[in-house]
Motif scaffolding. Sequence first.
Motif, mmCIF file in Angstrom:
data_model
loop_
_atom_site.group_PDB
_atom_site.id
_atom_site.type_symbol
_atom_site.label_atom_id
_atom_site.label_comp_id
_atom_site.label_asym_id
_atom_site.label_seq_id
_atom_site.Cartn_x
_atom_site.Cartn_y
_atom_site.Cartn_z
ATOM 1 N N ALA A 261 -30.394 -14.492 51.219
ATOM 2 C CA ALA A 261 -30.165 -14.639 52.665
ATOM 3 C C ALA A 261 -31.498 -14.708 53.411
ATOM 4 O O ALA A 261 -31.682 -15.508 54.333
ATOM 5 C CB ALA A 261 -29.313 -13.489 53.188
ATOM 6 N N ALA A 262 -32.462 -13.864 53.011
ATOM 7 C CA ALA A 262 -33.782 -13.879 53.643
ATOM 8 C C ALA A 262 -34.483 -15.211 53.405
ATOM 9 O O ALA A 262 -35.177 -15.732 54.289
ATOM 10 C CB ALA A 262 -34.633 -12.729 53.102
ATOM 11 N N ALA A 263 -34.304 -15.781 52.213
ATOM 12 C CA ALA A 263 -34.911 -17.079 51.920
ATOM 13 C C ALA A 263 -34.330 -18.166 52.814
ATOM 14 O O ALA A 263 -35.052 -19.062 53.271
ATOM 15 C CB ALA A 263 -34.698 -17.430 50.448
ATOM 16 N N ARG A 264 -33.029 -18.070 53.077
ATOM 17 C CA ARG A 264 -32.404 -19.066 53.944
ATOM 18 C C ARG A 264 -32.990 -18.991 55.358
ATOM 19 O O ARG A 264 -33.111 -20.016 56.041
ATOM 20 C CB ARG A 264 -30.886 -18.849 53.974
ATOM 21 C CG ARG A 264 -30.111 -19.876 54.756
ATOM 22 C CD ARG A 264 -30.182 -21.257 54.116
ATOM 23 N NE ARG A 264 -29.522 -21.290 52.819
ATOM 24 C CZ ARG A 264 -28.235 -21.623 52.655
ATOM 25 N NH1 ARG A 264 -27.500 -21.934 53.714
ATOM 26 N NH2 ARG A 264 -27.718 -21.651 51.450
ATOM 27 N N ILE A 265 -33.382 -17.805 55.797
ATOM 28 C CA ILE A 265 -34.007 -17.626 57.105
ATOM 29 C C ILE A 265 -35.458 -18.108 57.083
ATOM 30 O O ILE A 265 -36.028 -18.479 58.107
ATOM 31 C CB ILE A 265 -33.943 -16.141 57.529
ATOM 32 C CG1 ILE A 265 -32.496 -15.695 57.701
ATOM 33 C CG2 ILE A 265 -34.711 -15.892 58.817
ATOM 34 C CD1 ILE A 265 -32.324 -14.198 57.835
ATOM 35 N N GLY A 266 -36.065 -18.095 55.884
ATOM 36 C CA GLY A 266 -37.482 -18.442 55.775
ATOM 37 C C GLY A 266 -38.398 -17.241 55.798
ATOM 38 O O GLY A 266 -39.607 -17.375 55.982
ATOM 39 N N ASP A 267 -37.827 -16.037 55.544
ATOM 40 C CA ASP A 267 -38.595 -14.788 55.594
ATOM 41 C C ASP A 267 -39.101 -14.467 54.183
ATOM 42 O O ASP A 267 -38.491 -13.690 53.435
ATOM 43 C CB ASP A 267 -37.696 -13.676 56.127
ATOM 44 C CG ASP A 267 -38.427 -12.362 56.329
ATOM 45 O OD1 ASP A 267 -39.584 -12.250 55.879
ATOM 46 O OD2 ASP A 267 -37.844 -11.435 56.927
ATOM 47 N N SER A 268 -40.256 -15.034 53.811
ATOM 48 C CA SER A 268 -40.750 -14.893 52.442
ATOM 49 C C SER A 268 -41.182 -13.460 52.133
ATOM 50 O O SER A 268 -41.055 -13.007 50.980
ATOM 51 C CB SER A 268 -41.918 -15.855 52.201
ATOM 52 O OG SER A 268 -42.970 -15.617 53.116
ATOM 53 N N ALA A 269 -41.688 -12.729 53.130
ATOM 54 C CA ALA A 269 -42.110 -11.345 52.889
ATOM 55 C C ALA A 269 -40.926 -10.471 52.497
ATOM 56 O O ALA A 269 -41.004 -9.660 51.556
ATOM 57 C CB ALA A 269 -42.794 -10.778 54.132
ATOM 58 N N THR A 270 -39.800 -10.623 53.211
ATOM 59 C CA THR A 270 -38.599 -9.848 52.870
ATOM 60 C C THR A 270 -38.049 -10.277 51.516
ATOM 61 O O THR A 270 -37.567 -9.441 50.739
ATOM 62 C CB THR A 270 -37.530 -10.023 53.966
ATOM 63 O OG1 THR A 270 -38.051 -9.529 55.201
ATOM 64 C CG2 THR A 270 -36.260 -9.259 53.626
ATOM 65 N N VAL A 271 -38.125 -11.573 51.219
ATOM 66 C CA VAL A 271 -37.703 -12.046 49.894
ATOM 67 C C VAL A 271 -38.471 -11.309 48.809
ATOM 68 O O VAL A 271 -37.885 -10.778 47.848
ATOM 69 C CB VAL A 271 -37.918 -13.569 49.760
ATOM 70 C CG1 VAL A 271 -37.715 -14.009 48.305
ATOM 71 C CG2 VAL A 271 -36.970 -14.328 50.673
#
Length: 409
Positions: A261-271
């Motif tokens: 889900a984080a990747a879909r947002i573009g949040d690489s740090a959370t990924v």
Amino acid sequence: MDELPIGRRVAYWRSRRKMSQQVFADRLGKSKSWVDKVERGVRRLDKFSVLYEIADILQIDVQLLHGKDPERRTDALNCIDQVEVEEIRTALERYDSMSAYFDAAPYPPPLADMHKAVNHAWLTYQYGRYGMLTRALPKLLRDAQAADAGYGGDDQAREAAHLLGQVYQIASSVLRKLGECDLAWLAADRSMAVAQRADDPLLAGIATTRVCNALVAMGRPRPALELNVRIANRLAPGGDNDVRPERLSVYGMLLLQGAMAAARIGDSATVDDLLTGAGEAATLLGADHNHYWTSFGPTNLELHRAAAAVELGDGGRAVETHHRLAEPAFNALLPERRAHHLLDLARGYAQIGDVANAGDMLLRGDRLAPSEIRCRPIAHEVMSDVLRRTRGAPPPPIAELAEHMGVGV
């Protein structure tokens, strides 16, 4: 079908349910001669009560008998079509437990039989046989709902609820893959509610991942991320929580789906943070397992690492991750997981402009689990991209697969 008289429709659905005229007549309380006359159009069906009884025996919506049939697809694998969708929708619209609250429920199916049917459905899903599964789902949903409504006593009631929760999860998973996101969300939401009655926090945890997957598919990745992480924190091993393999598997899968889900947002740090947490759980688990049908372990962690890279638009990293996989461990995974990864890898290769390898990954996935490639909308998008960017005529195997998928340039 929409041009056929009603008697021919009855004959069609009776044949599809593999019932002889005699068996059908016996269940209906009529003679074989009566059924034969109805099917030949000699005798009219003009009583709604009889029509509804026929529809119930044939396990279809009555509208399919006297209205227009939804459009049917004719693809090579007989993927889900609108007839199956409507049958599943009708089964999901049942509220047996509420009816049983007011009236005595009919005798439910034996729980031992339900266990066998549910396990078979899980394996059918994890072997990627989606067409077979969607045809079996309406009856499985009805039986599981009847069991949930019909069994009293704490232990049997919890057992029946657990089985129904699993069936809702199976339905949600396959419906999402086939692009029926609204129904996938409904089934997943039902699975969370039932899991609470089953009094199983781990079942509720894995049900959460189904809800979040449906939310992501519907374009709602942020609430999916927040929900995955919140429930993962509640189920994290340590403190008052045990460190059983089952808990590690469900906890790890919550983190993996949160990462997607984080990747879909573009949040690489959370990924990266969530993949690190899932890696710690996989290390504690020590090997690949299938507790709660998660297929969680070190290998599935790497498959999600590659998938997250693709979602972030970094196909090169996805390819590098794939090349680091231990081949024996990868080959030991069930076909759906491997074919799903090969589809992700095809997307990764397409991102770096290597359409030849992208096409090869589609072919490899098709050999493993054809439904994962031929029936999924995302696979159709990748194939369209491969065809569009291939110079000259595509190689014969690609052209043949594209034809089976119904995909053109």
